[in-house]
Design a protein around this motif. Structure first.
Motif, PDB file in Angstrom:
ATOM      1  N   TRP A   1       0.820  -1.212   0.000  1.00 43.83           N
ATOM      2  CA  TRP A   1       0.000   0.000   0.000  1.00 43.83           C
ATOM      3  C   TRP A   1       0.858   1.268   0.000  1.00 43.83           C
ATOM      4  O   TRP A   1       0.516   2.256  -0.653  1.00 43.83           O
ATOM      5  N   GLY A   2       1.986   1.229   0.717  1.00 43.33           N
ATOM      6  CA  GLY A   2       2.885   2.380   0.693  1.00 43.33           C
ATOM      7  C   GLY A   2       3.507   2.580  -0.667  1.00 43.33           C
ATOM      8  O   GLY A   2       3.650   3.718  -1.150  1.00 43.33           O
ATOM      9  N   GLY A   3       3.884   1.469  -1.321  1.00 46.47           N
ATOM     10  CA  GLY A   3       4.413   1.571  -2.673  1.00 46.47           C
ATOM     11  C   GLY A   3       3.393   2.143  -3.641  1.00 46.47           C
ATOM     12  O   GLY A   3       3.721   2.973  -4.503  1.00 46.47           O
ATOM     13  N   GLY A   4       2.134   1.689  -3.497  1.00 50.79           N
ATOM     14  CA  GLY A   4       1.075   2.235  -4.351  1.00 50.79           C
ATOM     15  C   GLY A   4       0.889   3.725  -4.140  1.00 50.79           C
ATOM     16  O   GLY A   4       0.713   4.489  -5.093  1.00 50.79           O
ATOM     17  N   LEU A   5       0.934   4.153  -2.870  1.00 51.10           N
ATOM     18  CA  LEU A   5       0.772   5.575  -2.556  1.00 51.10           C
ATOM     19  C   LEU A   5       1.912   6.398  -3.143  1.00 51.10           C
ATOM     20  O   LEU A   5       1.687   7.443  -3.772  1.00 51.10           O
ATOM     21  N   ILE A   6       3.148   5.929  -2.966  1.00 51.78           N
ATOM     22  CA  ILE A   6       4.303   6.641  -3.512  1.00 51.78           C
ATOM     23  C   ILE A   6       4.221   6.701  -5.039  1.00 51.78           C
ATOM     24  O   ILE A   6       4.476   7.745  -5.655  1.00 51.78           O
ATOM     25  N   GLY A   7       3.874   5.576  -5.654  1.00 57.07           N
ATOM     26  CA  GLY A   7       3.780   5.537  -7.114  1.00 57.07           C
ATOM     27  C   GLY A   7       2.720   6.467  -7.660  1.00 57.07           C
ATOM     28  O   GLY A   7       2.956   7.199  -8.628  1.00 57.07           O
ATOM     29  N   GLY A   8       1.522   6.450  -7.033  1.00 54.85           N
ATOM     30  CA  GLY A   8       0.434   7.291  -7.515  1.00 54.85           C
ATOM     31  C   GLY A   8       0.680   8.764  -7.277  1.00 54.85           C
ATOM     32  O   GLY A   8       0.586   9.589  -8.212  1.00 54.85           O
ATOM     33  N   VAL A   9       1.013   9.129  -6.046  1.00 54.37           N
ATOM     34  CA  VAL A   9       1.223  10.544  -5.714  1.00 54.37           C
ATOM     35  C   VAL A   9       2.456  11.091  -6.429  1.00 54.37           C
ATOM     36  O   VAL A   9       2.440  12.211  -6.962  1.00 54.37           O
ATOM     37  N   GLY A  10       3.538  10.297  -6.451  1.00 56.45           N
ATOM     38  CA  GLY A  10       4.747  10.751  -7.132  1.00 56.45           C
ATOM     39  C   GLY A  10       4.516  11.003  -8.610  1.00 56.45           C
ATOM     40  O   GLY A  10       5.024  11.977  -9.177  1.00 56.45           O
ATOM     41  N   SER A  11       3.742  10.145  -9.262  1.00 57.30           N
ATOM     42  CA  SER A  11       3.455  10.319 -10.687  1.00 57.30           C
ATOM     43  C   SER A  11       2.620  11.571 -10.937  1.00 57.30           C
ATOM     44  O   SER A  11       2.858  12.313 -11.895  1.00 57.30           O
ATOM     45  N   VAL A  12       1.624  11.801 -10.078  1.00 59.02           N
ATOM     46  CA  VAL A  12       0.788  12.998 -10.230  1.00 59.02           C
ATOM     47  C   VAL A  12       1.614  14.268 -10.050  1.00 59.02           C
ATOM     48  O   VAL A  12       1.510  15.221 -10.836  1.00 59.02           O
ATOM     49  N   VAL A  13       2.456  14.292  -9.023  1.00 58.35           N
ATOM     50  CA  VAL A  13       3.319  15.455  -8.788  1.00 58.35           C
ATOM     51  C   VAL A  13       4.239  15.689  -9.992  1.00 58.35           C
ATOM     52  O   VAL A  13       4.444  16.831 -10.421  1.00 58.35           O
ATOM     53  N   ALA A  14       4.771  14.608 -10.548  1.00 55.63           N
ATOM     54  CA  ALA A  14       5.674  14.725 -11.694  1.00 55.63           C
ATOM     55  C   ALA A  14       4.968  15.320 -12.907  1.00 55.63           C
ATOM     56  O   ALA A  14       5.535  16.170 -13.612  1.00 55.63           O
TER      57      ALA A  14
END
Length: 284
Positions: free
Chosen positions: A230-243
């Protein structure tokens, strides 16, 4: 004479930007969720091999039926299956291990793909599949991303308990009746689907970064295996949106921006993680 950079409000006002952000959230989350499995199994190099193996499949599809959304996706899936399953077959019918067999198959296929592409006049559109073009996603692409993301997250969540047993205690898993071979095939199929879904986000060249960096970052912050998913999913989703927001603001390519942001988050965790960071206090 200076050119003003677009404001964030201008970028968000565009319908294509809203589609791109939604797609990034779904694709980033599913890749980050799956990255926990990749990190725990220590198979990042295999994922890199599979991601590069998508290229010859796309090239073959272009040669046979032309470059369309569906032909590229079908070609990518076909190539990944041939290289992945072919390496398993070779390792079971010869003295070679799977990593060696995969290395031979993927480099041979990649070279053949380059030869095919050299004679095809589709350079501009093909770049979108090699390096990503999430800004140009259509509604149909969004539905594909949603479907693959939902399948991946639901499947891995349902299989999480036997999967964790298999990853940490493979011998015990078999004795407990866990269908290890079926589990391997299921996770392999999900991996291919998620890799294909990330093509338009970061392309087949950079997709390994999106599938490895999120959970690698969380791995430096926690010992809880379930938190990796779940932490990996959160980092992947939020990081991609920020990028993507940063790419719209500063006029840079979204695909590389996604991988760079995730890479910076990983470096931050490596340096400043309270327990495992480079500057964390060491117990004597």
């Amino acid at each position: 004479m200076t050119t003003d950079l677009p404001t964030l409000q201008d970028f968000l006002a565009e319908p294509i930007a809203k589609r791109a952000l939604l797609a990034c959230l779904m694709i980033g989350f599913s890749n980050g969720f799956l990255s926990a499995f990749v990190v725990l199994r220590k198979s990042a190099l295999k994922i890199g091999t599979l991601s590069h193996a998508l290229l010859p499949g796309i090239a073959l599809a272009v040669l046979m039926v032309g470059l369309t959304q569906w032909s590229a996706l079908a070609g990518a899936v076909f190539a990944a299956l041939i290289v992945g399953l072919g390496s398993i077959f070779l390792s079971r019918t010869s003295r070679l291990d799977q990593d060696t067999a995969m290395g031979v198959l993927y480099t041979t296929a990649f070279a053949a793909g380059l030869l095919i592409l050299k004679n095809l006049d589709v350079r501009q559109k093909l770049d979108e599949w090699l390096f990503g073009s999430i800004i140009g996603m259509a509604d149909s692409d969004l539905w594909i991303a949603f479907g693959i993301s939902a399948i991946a997250v639901i499947t891995l969540t349902a299989l999480q308990r036997p999967l964790l047993i298999y990853l940490f205690e493979p011998n015990i898993a078999a004795s407990l009746g866990v269908p290890v071979r079926l589990l391997n095939y299921a996770t392999f199929a999900v991996t291919i689907l998620v890799l294909v879904s990330s093509l338009q986000a970061v392309g087949c060249i950079l997709s390994v970064g999106l599938m490895v960096a999120p959970a690698a970052t969380i791995y430096l912050l926690t010992n809880n295996a379930r938190t990796l998913f779940w932490g990996g999913g959160l980092i992947g989703g939020v990081g991609s949106v920020v990028a993507v927001l940063l790419s719209g603001k500063f006029g840079i390519a979204p695909g590389p921006a996604i991988v760079i942001v995730l890479g910076l988050l990983f470096i931050a965790a490596y340096l400043f993680s309270p327990k495992y960071g480079l500057f964390a206090p060491r117990k004597r």
